[in-house]
Design a protein around this motif. Structure first.
Motif, PDB file in Angstrom:
ATOM      1  N   GLY A 228      55.779 -10.271  30.878  1.00 29.94           N
ATOM      2  CA  GLY A 228      56.126 -10.651  32.245  1.00 29.94           C
ATOM      3  C   GLY A 228      54.955 -11.204  33.025  1.00 29.94           C
ATOM      4  O   GLY A 228      53.793 -11.080  32.647  1.00 29.94           O
ATOM      5  N   GLN A 229      55.271 -11.818  34.145  1.00 28.32           N
ATOM      6  CA  GLN A 229      54.256 -12.502  34.950  1.00 28.32           C
ATOM      7  C   GLN A 229      53.345 -11.527  35.683  1.00 28.32           C
ATOM      8  O   GLN A 229      52.228 -11.887  36.052  1.00 28.32           O
ATOM      9  CB  GLN A 229      54.940 -13.426  35.955  1.00 28.32           C
ATOM     10  CG  GLN A 229      55.714 -14.580  35.310  1.00 28.32           C
ATOM     11  CD  GLN A 229      56.335 -15.496  36.332  1.00 28.32           C
ATOM     12  OE1 GLN A 229      56.413 -15.161  37.507  1.00 28.32           O
ATOM     13  NE2 GLN A 229      56.774 -16.664  35.882  1.00 28.32           N
ATOM     14  N   ASP A 230      53.792 -10.309  35.935  1.00 24.18           N
ATOM     15  CA  ASP A 230      52.980  -9.353  36.688  1.00 24.18           C
ATOM     16  C   ASP A 230      52.168  -8.442  35.793  1.00 24.18           C
ATOM     17  O   ASP A 230      51.676  -7.405  36.242  1.00 24.18           O
ATOM     18  CB  ASP A 230      53.897  -8.487  37.580  1.00 24.18           C
ATOM     19  CG  ASP A 230      54.602  -9.310  38.639  1.00 24.18           C
ATOM     20  OD1 ASP A 230      54.013 -10.313  39.081  1.00 24.18           O
ATOM     21  OD2 ASP A 230      55.742  -8.954  39.010  1.00 24.18           O
ATOM     22  N   ARG A 231      52.005  -8.816  34.543  1.00 26.76           N
ATOM     23  CA  ARG A 231      51.290  -7.959  33.616  1.00 26.76           C
ATOM     24  C   ARG A 231      49.812  -7.858  33.996  1.00 26.76           C
ATOM     25  O   ARG A 231      49.241  -8.779  34.602  1.00 26.76           O
ATOM     26  CB  ARG A 231      51.412  -8.505  32.198  1.00 26.76           C
ATOM     27  CG  ARG A 231      50.707  -9.849  32.019  1.00 26.76           C
ATOM     28  CD  ARG A 231      50.653 -10.270  30.559  1.00 26.76           C
ATOM     29  NE  ARG A 231      49.939 -11.537  30.406  1.00 26.76           N
ATOM     30  CZ  ARG A 231      48.619 -11.647  30.390  1.00 26.76           C
ATOM     31  NH1 ARG A 231      47.864 -10.579  30.543  1.00 26.76           N
ATOM     32  NH2 ARG A 231      48.039 -12.822  30.250  1.00 26.76           N
ATOM     33  N   PRO A 232      49.153  -6.748  33.633  1.00 28.38           N
ATOM     34  CA  PRO A 232      47.706  -6.657  33.850  1.00 28.38           C
ATOM     35  C   PRO A 232      46.964  -7.597  32.911  1.00 28.38           C
ATOM     36  O   PRO A 232      47.471  -7.960  31.844  1.00 28.38           O
ATOM     37  CB  PRO A 232      47.394  -5.190  33.521  1.00 28.38           C
ATOM     38  CG  PRO A 232      48.460  -4.798  32.556  1.00 28.38           C
ATOM     39  CD  PRO A 232      49.701  -5.545  32.996  1.00 28.38           C
ATOM     40  N   ASP A 233      45.785  -7.992  33.305  1.00 30.04           N
ATOM     41  CA  ASP A 233      44.971  -8.833  32.435  1.00 30.04           C
ATOM     42  C   ASP A 233      43.769  -8.072  31.875  1.00 30.04           C
ATOM     43  O   ASP A 233      42.840  -8.677  31.326  1.00 30.04           O
ATOM     44  CB  ASP A 233      44.507 -10.104  33.152  1.00 30.04           C
ATOM     45  CG  ASP A 233      43.758  -9.821  34.448  1.00 30.04           C
ATOM     46  OD1 ASP A 233      43.581  -8.619  34.788  1.00 30.04           O
ATOM     47  OD2 ASP A 233      43.369 -10.775  35.127  1.00 30.04           O
ATOM     48  N   ALA A 234      43.783  -6.735  32.014  1.00 31.79           N
ATOM     49  CA  ALA A 234      42.732  -5.894  31.436  1.00 31.79           C
ATOM     50  C   ALA A 234      43.282  -4.481  31.275  1.00 31.79           C
ATOM     51  O   ALA A 234      44.090  -4.027  32.087  1.00 31.79           O
ATOM     52  CB  ALA A 234      41.488  -5.879  32.311  1.00 31.79           C
ATOM     53  N   VAL A 235      42.840  -3.798  30.220  1.00 29.46           N
ATOM     54  CA  VAL A 235      43.244  -2.413  29.983  1.00 29.46           C
ATOM     55  C   VAL A 235      42.024  -1.622  29.530  1.00 29.46           C
ATOM     56  O   VAL A 235      41.257  -2.077  28.652  1.00 29.46           O
ATOM     57  CB  VAL A 235      44.345  -2.296  28.909  1.00 29.46           C
ATOM     58  CG1 VAL A 235      44.743  -0.824  28.712  1.00 29.46           C
ATOM     59  CG2 VAL A 235      45.566  -3.112  29.290  1.00 29.46           C
ATOM     60  N   TYR A 236      41.853  -0.443  30.113  1.00 27.12           N
ATOM     61  CA  TYR A 236      40.841   0.504  29.647  1.00 27.12           C
ATOM     62  C   TYR A 236      41.553   1.594  28.858  1.00 27.12           C
ATOM     63  O   TYR A 236      42.369   2.336  29.406  1.00 27.12           O
ATOM     64  CB  TYR A 236      40.083   1.105  30.828  1.00 27.12           C
ATOM     65  CG  TYR A 236      39.099   2.198  30.437  1.00 27.12           C
ATOM     66  CD1 TYR A 236      38.394   2.162  29.243  1.00 27.12           C
ATOM     67  CD2 TYR A 236      38.862   3.274  31.297  1.00 27.12           C
ATOM     68  CE1 TYR A 236      37.498   3.146  28.897  1.00 27.12           C
ATOM     69  CE2 TYR A 236      37.954   4.267  30.970  1.00 27.12           C
ATOM     70  CZ  TYR A 236      37.272   4.209  29.763  1.00 27.12           C
ATOM     71  OH  TYR A 236      36.385   5.199  29.426  1.00 27.12           O
ATOM     72  N   ALA A 237      41.279   1.697  27.563  1.00 23.92           N
ATOM     73  CA  ALA A 237      41.863   2.727  26.704  1.00 23.92           C
ATOM     74  C   ALA A 237      40.878   3.887  26.617  1.00 23.92           C
ATOM     75  O   ALA A 237      39.765   3.737  26.104  1.00 23.92           O
ATOM     76  CB  ALA A 237      42.146   2.167  25.311  1.00 23.92           C
ATOM     77  N   ALA A 238      41.294   5.049  27.108  1.00 25.08           N
ATOM     78  CA  ALA A 238      40.373   6.175  27.223  1.00 25.08           C
ATOM     79  C   ALA A 238      40.257   7.001  25.946  1.00 25.08           C
ATOM     80  O   ALA A 238      39.500   7.976  25.923  1.00 25.08           O
ATOM     81  CB  ALA A 238      40.800   7.075  28.385  1.00 25.08           C
ATOM     82  N   TYR A 239      41.005   6.624  24.896  1.00 21.37           N
ATOM     83  CA  TYR A 239      40.959   7.372  23.638  1.00 21.37           C
ATOM     84  C   TYR A 239      40.659   6.443  22.472  1.00 21.37           C
ATOM     85  O   TYR A 239      41.020   5.260  22.484  1.00 21.37           O
ATOM     86  CB  TYR A 239      42.276   8.109  23.405  1.00 21.37           C
ATOM     87  CG  TYR A 239      42.409   9.341  24.280  1.00 21.37           C
ATOM     88  CD1 TYR A 239      42.088  10.610  23.802  1.00 21.37           C
ATOM     89  CD2 TYR A 239      42.828   9.223  25.596  1.00 21.37           C
ATOM     90  CE1 TYR A 239      42.192  11.726  24.614  1.00 21.37           C
ATOM     91  CE2 TYR A 239      42.938  10.331  26.412  1.00 21.37           C
ATOM     92  CZ  TYR A 239      42.618  11.589  25.915  1.00 21.37           C
ATOM     93  OH  TYR A 239      42.715  12.688  26.725  1.00 21.37           O
ATOM     94  N   ASP A 240      40.053   7.009  21.447  1.00 19.23           N
ATOM     95  CA  ASP A 240      39.481   6.260  20.341  1.00 19.23           C
ATOM     96  C   ASP A 240      40.400   5.208  19.715  1.00 19.23           C
ATOM     97  O   ASP A 240      39.982   4.061  19.530  1.00 19.23           O
ATOM     98  CB  ASP A 240      39.002   7.261  19.275  1.00 19.23           C
ATOM     99  CG  ASP A 240      38.257   6.599  18.137  1.00 19.23           C
ATOM    100  OD1 ASP A 240      38.916   6.130  17.196  1.00 19.23           O
ATOM    101  OD2 ASP A 240      37.021   6.532  18.204  1.00 19.23           O
ATOM    102  N   PRO A 241      41.662   5.519  19.354  1.00 20.11           N
ATOM    103  CA  PRO A 241      42.490   4.494  18.687  1.00 20.11           C
ATOM    104  C   PRO A 241      43.009   3.419  19.625  1.00 20.11           C
ATOM    105  O   PRO A 241      43.602   2.434  19.173  1.00 20.11           O
ATOM    106  CB  PRO A 241      43.666   5.302  18.109  1.00 20.11           C
ATOM    107  CG  PRO A 241      43.243   6.733  18.170  1.00 20.11           C
ATOM    108  CD  PRO A 241      42.331   6.825  19.362  1.00 20.11           C
ATOM    109  N   GLY A 242      42.835   3.584  20.935  1.00 16.95           N
ATOM    110  CA  GLY A 242      43.447   2.679  21.893  1.00 16.95           C
ATOM    111  C   GLY A 242      43.019   1.238  21.756  1.00 16.95           C
ATOM    112  O   GLY A 242      43.818   0.316  21.978  1.00 16.95           O
ATOM    113  N   GLY A 243      41.779   1.001  21.381  1.00 22.81           N
ATOM    114  CA  GLY A 243      41.324  -0.369  21.224  1.00 22.81           C
ATOM    115  C   GLY A 243      42.052  -1.091  20.106  1.00 22.81           C
ATOM    116  O   GLY A 243      42.482  -2.243  20.256  1.00 22.81           O
TER     117      GLY A 243
END
Length: 332
Positions: A228-243
């Protein structure tokens, strides 16, 4: 005041004093449920077993998730345990690592250690309650779920670290930052999520939080967020597998990293330096944390130690790589 006697425990548990003795000393032919119930009653009454002889052994356990899982396969714990073992050996102690599934049982009532390093202790931690009643010195990796005056723990400044990550992403050009955080009861998840919510409130934005799921190898939890158009353009993954989850989700959804999605992950996994693109990571310095915790614990075991109760703060570090560097200029 004197603690409860075997008779007091027997009366409260509605068993004989002989049954109480067998349950507390791990002898006799008692059923598991009876032995466990008697020990729980003894702990609730504040019973402390007589001081056992010194074993020159320290224990370590991760008590947040009382189920069978191999936390030694997680980079943070693996590196912390290696450093803790070396630090214990240097001071003349063995280090016993408790399997996670035994943490859910009644092992702590008869555990033969001089002191215990407890990692990610939640609120209402039964192991902590039992070991306190036995008078065994404790040091925590992370703020204990139920801190008491006189407690010692080693931790990072998670609020400052979270804000550093979020500000870095904005400085790289991000307009909307989401967070992937745990939904458990450990202090780390609560501290990171609270710092993110406060940062969003200061900017007049609603928080966007995706619950972390270790079994979500394909990053499906991000699909709704990143469409969607309102999606974030950055994410911080606070746990090891998140990246890895984010890179997989971005590839599936056709989002280029970092041009359309910037990624930062809290992880001690050196493999993130070799992903495509290399992922920016936050290191919590588990080696330094473990060495400090073992030093505190040995001090308590050998005579109270000189450190003041409360936290020892270990600095975290942001290792910037291509995944959060912002849109790349077009070739040619």
């Amino acid at each position: 005041m004197p603690g409860p006697t075997l008779t007091d425990i027997a009366r409260a548990a509605e068993v004989s004093t002989a049954t109480v003795s067998h349950a507390l000393n791990d002898t006799g032919r008692l059923g598991d449920s009876t032995r466990r119930r008697v020990r729980e009653v003894a702990t609730a009454l504040g019973y402390g077993a007589p001081q056992a002889p010194r074993t020159r052994t320290l224990g370590v356990a991760v008590t947040m998730y009382p189920r069978a899982w191999n936390y030694t396969e997680v980079a943070y714990f693996s590196r912390a345990l290696t450093a803790a073992t070396a630090a214990a050996h240097a001071k003349g102690y063995a280090l016993t690592t408790l399997p996670a599934d035994r943490v859910a049982e009644d092992t702590w009532h008869s555990l033969a250690v001089d002191g215990m390093l407890i990692m990610d202790s939640p609120r209402g931690d039964p192991m902590v309650h039992a070991l306190r009643a036995r008078g065994i010195p404790l040091v925590f990796d992370g703020v204990p779920g139920d801190p008491r005056p006189g407690d010692h723990w080693v931790d990072n400044d998670h609020e400052a670290t979270t804000r550093e990550v979020l500000d870095h992403l904005v400085a790289s050009g991000a307009r909307r930052v989401a967070l992937q955080s745990g939904d458990g009861d450990e202090h780390y998840a609560r501290a990171v999520t609270a710092a993110y919510a406060g940062w969003c409130a200061e900017r007049g934005e609603d928080p966007l939080v995706v619950p972390f799921d270790v079994a979500d190898g394909q990053g499906r939890a991000f699909d709704a967020l990143l469409r969607g158009q309102d999606r974030p353009d950055a994410v911080y993954a606070a746990y090891d597998p998140g990246g890895h989850q984010l890179l997989t989700a971005a590839a599936r959804l056709g989002l280029r990293v970092p041009d359309e999605l910037r990624v930062v992950c809290a992880s001690e996994d050196p493999g993130y330096a070799a992903t495509e693109p290399p992922v920016t990571t936050v290191t919590l310095d588990p080696e330094r944390t473990a060495r400090a915790a073992v030093g505190l614990l040995v001090g308590l075991v050998e005579g109270g130690g000189e450190a003041r109760p409360g936290p020892v703060v270990v600095p975290a570090a942001l290792l910037v790589r291509a995944s959060s560097s912002g849109p790349q200029p077009a070739a040619g």
